[in-house]
Design a protein around this motif. Structure first.
Motif, short mmCIF file in Angstrom:
data_model
loop_
_atom_site.label_atom_id
_atom_site.label_comp_id
_atom_site.label_asym_id
_atom_site.label_seq_id
_atom_site.Cartn_x
_atom_site.Cartn_y
_atom_site.Cartn_z
N ASP A 257 0.85 -1.19 0.00
CA ASP A 257 0.00 0.00 0.00
C ASP A 257 0.89 1.24 0.00
N GLN A 258 0.29 2.41 -0.23
CA GLN A 258 1.07 3.63 -0.22
C GLN A 258 0.15 4.84 -0.02
N VAL A 259 0.76 5.96 0.35
CA VAL A 259 0.04 7.22 0.50
C VAL A 259 1.00 8.35 0.16
N GLU A 260 0.48 9.42 -0.46
CA GLU A 260 1.30 10.58 -0.84
C GLU A 260 0.98 11.77 0.06
N HIS A 261 2.00 12.61 0.26
CA HIS A 261 1.83 13.82 1.08
C HIS A 261 2.66 14.94 0.48
N THR A 262 2.02 16.09 0.28
CA THR A 262 2.72 17.27 -0.22
C THR A 262 2.95 18.24 0.94
N VAL A 263 4.20 18.59 1.15
CA VAL A 263 4.56 19.48 2.25
C VAL A 263 4.15 20.90 1.91
N PHE A 264 3.53 21.59 2.84
CA PHE A 264 3.08 22.97 2.63
C PHE A 264 4.29 23.85 2.26
N PRO A 265 4.14 24.70 1.23
CA PRO A 265 5.29 25.49 0.73
C PRO A 265 5.65 26.66 1.63
N SER A 266 6.11 26.34 2.80
CA SER A 266 6.56 27.36 3.76
C SER A 266 7.91 26.94 4.31
N GLY A 267 8.76 27.91 4.55
CA GLY A 267 10.09 27.61 5.05
C GLY A 267 10.11 26.98 6.41
N HIS A 268 8.96 27.03 7.13
CA HIS A 268 8.90 26.43 8.47
C HIS A 268 8.67 24.91 8.41
N ASN A 269 8.21 24.42 7.25
CA ASN A 269 7.83 23.01 7.15
C ASN A 269 8.99 22.16 6.65
N THR A 270 9.96 21.95 7.50
CA THR A 270 11.13 21.15 7.13
C THR A 270 11.17 19.82 7.86
N SER A 271 10.11 19.51 8.61
CA SER A 271 10.04 18.24 9.34
C SER A 271 8.70 17.58 9.07
N LEU A 272 8.75 16.25 8.80
CA LEU A 272 7.54 15.47 8.55
C LEU A 272 7.51 14.28 9.49
N GLN A 273 6.38 14.14 10.18
CA GLN A 273 6.22 13.01 11.11
C GLN A 273 5.44 11.90 10.42
N VAL A 274 6.02 10.71 10.41
CA VAL A 274 5.37 9.52 9.86
C VAL A 274 4.92 8.65 11.03
N SER A 275 3.63 8.31 11.04
CA SER A 275 3.08 7.54 12.15
C SER A 275 2.33 6.31 11.65
N LEU A 276 2.52 5.20 12.36
CA LEU A 276 1.82 3.94 12.11
C LEU A 276 0.97 3.65 13.33
N SER A 277 -0.29 3.27 13.11
CA SER A 277 -1.19 3.13 14.25
C SER A 277 -2.08 1.90 14.09
N GLY A 278 -2.50 1.37 15.24
CA GLY A 278 -3.46 0.28 15.25
C GLY A 278 -4.88 0.81 15.26
N GLY A 279 -5.85 -0.10 15.13
CA GLY A 279 -7.25 0.28 15.15
C GLY A 279 -7.76 0.50 16.56
N THR A 280 -9.00 0.90 16.67
CA THR A 280 -9.61 1.14 17.98
C THR A 280 -9.86 -0.19 18.69
N GLU A 281 -10.06 -0.11 20.00
CA GLU A 281 -10.31 -1.32 20.78
C GLU A 281 -11.58 -2.03 20.31
N SER A 282 -12.60 -1.24 19.94
CA SER A 282 -13.88 -1.83 19.53
C SER A 282 -13.79 -2.53 18.18
N SER A 283 -12.75 -2.23 17.39
CA SER A 283 -12.66 -2.84 16.06
C SER A 283 -12.26 -4.31 16.12
N GLY A 284 -11.59 -4.71 17.20
CA GLY A 284 -11.14 -6.10 17.33
C GLY A 284 -10.09 -6.49 16.31
N THR A 285 -9.28 -5.50 15.89
CA THR A 285 -8.28 -5.77 14.84
C THR A 285 -6.86 -5.65 15.39
#
Length: 298
Positions: A257-285
């Motif tokens: 799988d994949q996902v794309e992200h375009t960084v906002f064109p501002s000089g302050h946006n030089t760091s990108l956080q990549v996060s991986l997460s599980g589902g909610t407790e109610s999802s049972g996944t």
């Protein structure tokens, strides 16, 4: 050596000595039975030697020639039977273990019957010249043969922005957020390390990026749970643009799988956080990630 091995344990730059258990009274291996009913012996199958263990029987070898921060593969052929050394019958279970230089790795063996190759990949984590490997039988009876420990050749991708996206260095470089109830941890899937999350457990890593540029996050994912349920998610966040996220559905098998992200064109946006997460407790996944890669889109 089993009929299937074709001298594989003797070659391939194997760091293990006498991985085929050919040598009688081998000084390389230490066989141990923890109780009077344990089994830990050199045995034969159609004239081919192997190590046989039952009820806390084990074989251990200290392997030299190890280098720091290096990727290795440990493999062994195993066969199990229910008949234990005490005459009782239980499903064969056991594990193989690697210890040394701050590394403690245990890969459990279950539902092993016919000869089968077991494999685990790992990275040595600190300066050490040796590792201790152990093969251990818990219940039933386990046979071990063709032990191979070899260094993997690695190709460094200069375009890769994430570190340890294959989780061969376990938790390194990622910030982990285990939930109060649930998991955020390294899991061995058929010996391959991957990240496991449940009940909104997560892990994040931040990288340097260029404002106005588009980046592609590619990953392998497996979501296990009820059909149609929503599992975990991936999300990419930088300072001024908010979040690009993708919610993941149950697959019950590994997919790309994949996902794309375009960084906002501002000089302050030089760091990108990549996060991986599980589902909610109610999802049972439960959500598994591996081969996570972030690169600049060409």
């Amino acid at each position: 050596m089993t009929n299937f091995s074709m001298d594989r344990a003797a070659g391939l730059n194997n760091l293990v000595k006498d991985g085929e258990f050919k040598e009688v009274g081998s000084p390389e291996w230490s066989f141990k039975g923890e109780t009077l009913q344990s089994l830990a012996v050199r045995d034969f199958d159609a004239g081919n030697p192997h190590f046989a263990a039952s009820l806390s029987g084990s074989a251990t070898q200290v392997v030299g020639g190890i280098t720091a921060s290096t990727l290795y593969t440990l493999s062994v052929r195993t066969r199990g039977s229910e008949r234990q050394s005490d005459g009782q019958s239980q499903n064969p279970t056991g594990y193989m273990e690697v210890i040394g230089g701050g590394l403690e790795l245990r890969f459990f063996l279950r539902d092993v019957h016919d000869w089968k190759e077991q494999k685990v990949r790992f990275r040595s984590v600190s300066a050490t010249e040796s590792l201790q490997i152990t093969f251990f039988a818990i219940t039933g009876k386990l046979d071990f043969d063709d032990v191979l420990l070899a260094k993997e050749e690695e190709v460094i991708d200069p375009d890769e922005l994430l570190k340890n996206g294959f989780f061969s260095e376990r938790e390194a470089y990622w910030e982990w957020f285990p939930p109060a109830v649930g998991k955020a941890e390294i899991f061995l899937d058929n010996g391959n390390p991957c990240a496991l999350f449940s009940n909104v457990g997560s892990a994040s890593q931040s990288v340097n990026v260029t404002p106005g540029k588009t980046y592609i996050l590619k990953f392998r994912v497996k979501v296990v749970g009820p059909d149609g349920a929503q599992g975990g998610r991936v999300y990419l966040r930088n300072l001024e643009q908010g979040v690009t996220e993708k919610f993941l559905k149950v697959t019950n098998d590994w997919i790309d799988d994949q996902v794309e992200h375009t960084v906002f064109p501002s000089g302050h946006n030089t760091s990108l956080q990549v996060s991986l997460s599980g589902g909610t407790e109610s999802s049972g996944t439960t959500t598994y990630f591996d081969n996570v890669s972030l690169k600049l889109k060409e």
